[in-house]
Write an enzyme that holds these catalytic residues in place. Structure first.
Site, short mmCIF file in Angstrom:
data_model
loop_
_atom_site.label_atom_id
_atom_site.label_comp_id
_atom_site.label_asym_id
_atom_site.label_seq_id
_atom_site.Cartn_x
_atom_site.Cartn_y
_atom_site.Cartn_z
N ARG A 147 -5.67 -46.16 -30.45
CA ARG A 147 -5.80 -45.77 -31.86
C ARG A 147 -4.46 -45.26 -32.40
O ARG A 147 -3.45 -45.29 -31.69
CB ARG A 147 -6.91 -44.73 -32.01
CG ARG A 147 -6.60 -43.41 -31.35
CD ARG A 147 -7.72 -42.40 -31.59
NE ARG A 147 -7.43 -41.16 -30.95
CZ ARG A 147 -8.30 -40.49 -30.18
NH1 ARG A 147 -9.51 -40.98 -29.96
NH2 ARG A 147 -7.98 -39.33 -29.65
N GLU B 113 -13.07 -40.81 -23.38
CA GLU B 113 -12.60 -39.53 -23.93
C GLU B 113 -13.72 -38.48 -23.94
O GLU B 113 -13.51 -37.34 -23.55
CB GLU B 113 -12.12 -39.77 -25.37
CG GLU B 113 -11.68 -38.51 -26.09
CD GLU B 113 -10.98 -38.82 -27.40
OE1 GLU B 113 -11.26 -39.88 -27.98
OE2 GLU B 113 -10.17 -37.99 -27.84
N GLU C 70 -2.71 -42.83 -32.42
CA GLU C 70 -2.38 -41.56 -31.80
C GLU C 70 -1.38 -41.85 -30.66
O GLU C 70 -0.21 -41.77 -30.86
CB GLU C 70 -3.66 -40.88 -31.30
CG GLU C 70 -3.45 -39.42 -31.05
CD GLU C 70 -4.66 -38.55 -31.39
OE1 GLU C 70 -5.61 -39.03 -31.99
OE2 GLU C 70 -4.63 -37.37 -31.01
#
Ligand code: BGC
Length: 756
Positions: free
Chosen positions: A343, A636, A345
């Site tokens: 993503r 996650e 990030e």
């Protein structure tokens, strides 16, 4: 280096494609030695006559560019014979690309380091056989050409058009950007490692063609493509299919992850440079003609670390969990230890790195990798000792200085010392460790507690309920416990280095005493009515209105693991921990802070039985829940995908996040039973204390240490006895504790034992 060379750019207005910086080199005779040195703001590839030099990807690597940047060295002696074109293509990468949340909305995009456009610098030294020398330096005499890559961003992927012939657009300009310190590369090269072949082509219920590689990974798609001039190929990427079996990648947030190619009629091997995707599934959005899976493969990229560890056992789910952990490490050790590879990030989150670094060192040689990242951490550290949430840092991410994240500054150096026994490495990190301790010491009104501040807490723990980011353990308790732990590690490091640690030892005693006064009552964690514990008026952390539990699993784990209780308090704490696990239906409710500790605390305190139950638990939250749901990497969240097949919010849901993979530290250290001693760093001394469980049948692990192979295994025999095997490197001593045997010390060699 680069004193005379100039940093050059194609200019801010050059937007047509990635720029190629070119220079002719005419050799004046036979070349004895030729070396090229270069670096870039952005990520670059270096070519001689159109051939890429070396196998490095994503050079120069990611550092805190405001302060320093790495340069690379290339031995090009064999490549220089007569007349050559040197060229360097530069993409925005980390330095000048879209990095982090939301920043792309700013126009003009400032770049996370205030770098607005790509630029490069090079110095090429040629020594001829006749002894003469020539140096080629980057300057305004270099030409700028367009390339076929029209657009390329780390998160978004790329667009390549082979019908566009590269053309000359003008001369390079001297860049006006401030230049930081330029140092030789400290980290590993990022390279292509494994190649994964497609497992099948799926036609989804929505009618989309999706290639399944059977493995979630970080890297890129490689295609052998043939087609006509102007034919277009376009691909999108995803980690999972949704519950209906359709392609899904909403969890990438605004990272587009698309790769598009326009063919020029030539047969070509297509693969991206300067970007990578986190994926298992590839949606074929456009493709000319028949699709033959034999033309596709996935290239896995990560830092070129040597594999040093291995594990297998008699439980297939546990083997899959191990494999998932390895794949999440691969996906997130791409120059910087990141949270996730897909993503918008992909950042060097310190908390994630901290909890996983022991596991990492049990599987790959991560010394060089961490040397660079920890050096960078030191360069990022605030004057006051603050260690930011992500390293290398970028503007927004400096806002929060959180416990258990900042403690990467003490934990990672100490764990690297335990793994490699390198005192120089530890010495280099020692000032940073001390400064971090000072930061906590100076924080707030009580110098011996860390009260207040903005923390991530027991990130993603399940005890606050579903869908909370921060678990139910009071952040003040976590922060003060970690404060004590970090001071204790700094004391240990100081002693190894022969430093005077008296003040630090006194500080440790004070922090420990204050912790006990503030956060313990009748031998158990003390609970404050407010979510944020002792702090009166402080900024709210994310989801601060979460429910706060009386006593949490994580609070007890921190107290037991960080030595914050007295010997005679342990039994009550352990009983309470087990009770909390039972109350939670035999499951852990811990997040990033508690999970890495839970099995160890249980087995260290005589409850390996409960540790095994948790390890083998299938109900969520558990490691096997994801395995049962087809995971090939670590998720996650415990419930990244929920029981009913729906997903956690798209706001934050990665399927390749290694934090919970830290369970391997327990599998190696407590189940197989090998742990390096604090006073025997570099595997000079280990303890061998295996814990067995018949449900697993057998377990074996090995580690290539700097002294040689360390390995151990156990196996249940038909009559129920357990056969143990231990192999120690010549110069390693082990303190052996086996059930029914008296404790003994053994040195170098192979040993077999049986349970009695
Ligand atoms: C990351 C985490 C990180 C966290 C901070 C997230 O967005 O993905 O892994 O540690 O932020 O709490």
């Amino acid at each position: 280096m680069f004193e005379r060379a100039k940093w050059i750019t194609a200019g801010e207005d050059f937007k047509e494609s990635l720029p190629s910086f070119r220079k002719k080199l005419i050799c004046k005779g036979a070349v004895k030695k030729a070396t090229a040195f270069m670096t870039a703001f952005g990520v670059y590839d270096f070519f001689i006559d159109g051939q890429k030099v070396g196998n490095r990807l994503m050079a120069p690597g990611w550092t805190y560019y405001t302060k320093w940047i790495q340069y690379q060295e290339y031995d090009i002696t064999e490549l220089l014979k007569g007349e050559h074109t040197l060229s360097v293509t530069v993409a925005p990468g980390w330095a000048a690309g879209f990095i982090g949340h939301n920043r792309r909305k700013l126009d003009p995009y400032p770049g996370p380091y205030g770098i607005h456009h790509t630029s490069m610098v090079a110095e090429i030294e040629v020594e001829y056989a006749d002894g003469t020398k020539e140096t080629v330096l980057s300057d305004e005499s270099w030409d700028i050409y367009t390339t076929e890559t029209l657009y390329c961003q780390l998160y978004d992927g790329l667009r390549v058009d082979y019908t566009r012939e590269p053309r000359f657009v003008g001369k390079a300009q001297n860049t006006q950007c401030p230049v930081p310190e330029v140092l030789p590369q400290k980290g590993e090269n990022v390279v292509e490692r494994e190649t994964i072949l497609p497992q099948k082509l799926i036609l989804t219920p929505k009618g989309e063609r999706v290639i399944d590689f059977g493995q979630n990974l970080a890297g890129y798609l490689e295609i052998r493509a043939k087609g006509n001039f102007g034919d277009k190929l376009a691909f999108s990427y995803g980690e999972v299919l949704d519950r209906d079996g359709n392609f899904y990648n909403d969890n990438y947030r605004d990272a587009k992850n698309e790769t598009t190619y326009i063919l020029d009629g030539k047969e070509r091997v297509l693969k991206p440079s300067f970007t990578f995707q986190g994926f298992r599934y590839v949606r074929v959005d456009e493709y000319p003609g028949e699709l033959d899976l034999n033309d596709f493969s996935a290239r896995v990229i990560y830092s070129d670390m040597k594999r040093v560890g291995d594990f297998s056992c008699g439980n297939e789910k546990l083997n899959q969990l191990y494999s998932n952990m390895i794949w999440s490490m691969r996906g997130n050790y791409i120059d910087v230890p990141t949270d996730c590879p897909q993503r918008n990030e992909r950042l060097g989150w310190t908390g994630d790195a901290q909890v996983f670094c022991r596991t990492a060192a049990l599987n790959y040689d991560v010394k060089r990798f961490f040397r660079k990242w920890l050096y960078d951490m030191g360069r990022n550290q605030g004057e006051d000792g603050a260690v930011f949430g992500v390293i290398p840092t970028l503007g927004f991410y400096t806002a929060k200085i959180s416990t258990a994240w900042g403690d990467a500054a003490t934990v990672c150096p100490w764990e690297m010392y335990r793994a490699y026994g390198d005192k120089d490495f530890l010495r280099d990190c020692y000032p940073m460790m001390k400064k971090w301790v000072e930061y906590m010491h100076a924080f707030g009104e009580d110098e011996f507690l860390w009260v207040g501040g903005r923390h991530y807490g027991d990130w993603l723990a399940m005890d606050a309920g579903e869908d909370y980011y921060v678990g139910a353990t009071q952040t003040d308790l976590i922060a003060s416990a970690y404060f004590a732990y970090s001071v204790s590690l700094t004391v240990r490091a100081g002693k190894v280095l022969g430093e005077d640690t008296k003040e630090l030892e006194a500080l440790y005693q004070n922090v420990r005493r204050s912790f006990r006064e503030a956060f313990m009552e009748k031998g158990l964690p003390k609970v404050y009515p407010k979510a944020d514990g002792l702090a009166e008026n402080r900024e709210k952390t994310i989801q601060m209105d979460r429910p706060v539990k009386d006593v949490t699993q994580t609070a007890i784990l921190l107290i037991l693991h960080f030595g914050l209780c007295e010997e005679d308090e342990k039994a009550v704490l352990v009983d309470k921990l087990v009770e909390l696990i039972e109350d939670f239906d035999g499951r852990m409710s811990t997040g990033f802070v508690g999970t890495p500790l839970i099995l160890r605390v249980l087995s260290d305190n005589g409850r390996a039985d409960v540790a095994f139950d948790l390890l083998l638990q299938e109900k969520n939250p558990s490691w096997f829940f994801s395995v049962d749901h087809g995971a090939t990497t670590i998720w996650e969240h415990w419930d990244s995908q929920k029981e009913d097949g729906s997903f956690w919010s798209t706001a934050m849901n990665s399927f390749n996040h290694y934090a919970y993979g830290s369970v391997y530290d327990w599998m190696f250290g407590d189940m197989v039973g090998l742990t390096v001693c604090d006073d025997g760093a570099g595997y000079e001394r280990v303890t061998y204390r295996p814990h067995t469980d018949p449900r697993i049948g057998f377990a074996r692990a090995s580690l290539e240490t700097c002294r040689g192979t360390l390995a151990a295994s156990w196996r249940y025999l038909e009559d129920g006895t357990v056969r143990y095997e231990l192999t120690l490197p010549e110069s390693t001593t082990a303190l052996v504790t086996l059930p029914g045997h008296s404790t003994k010390t053994l040195r170098g060699g192979s040993y077999v034992f049986y349970s009695k």
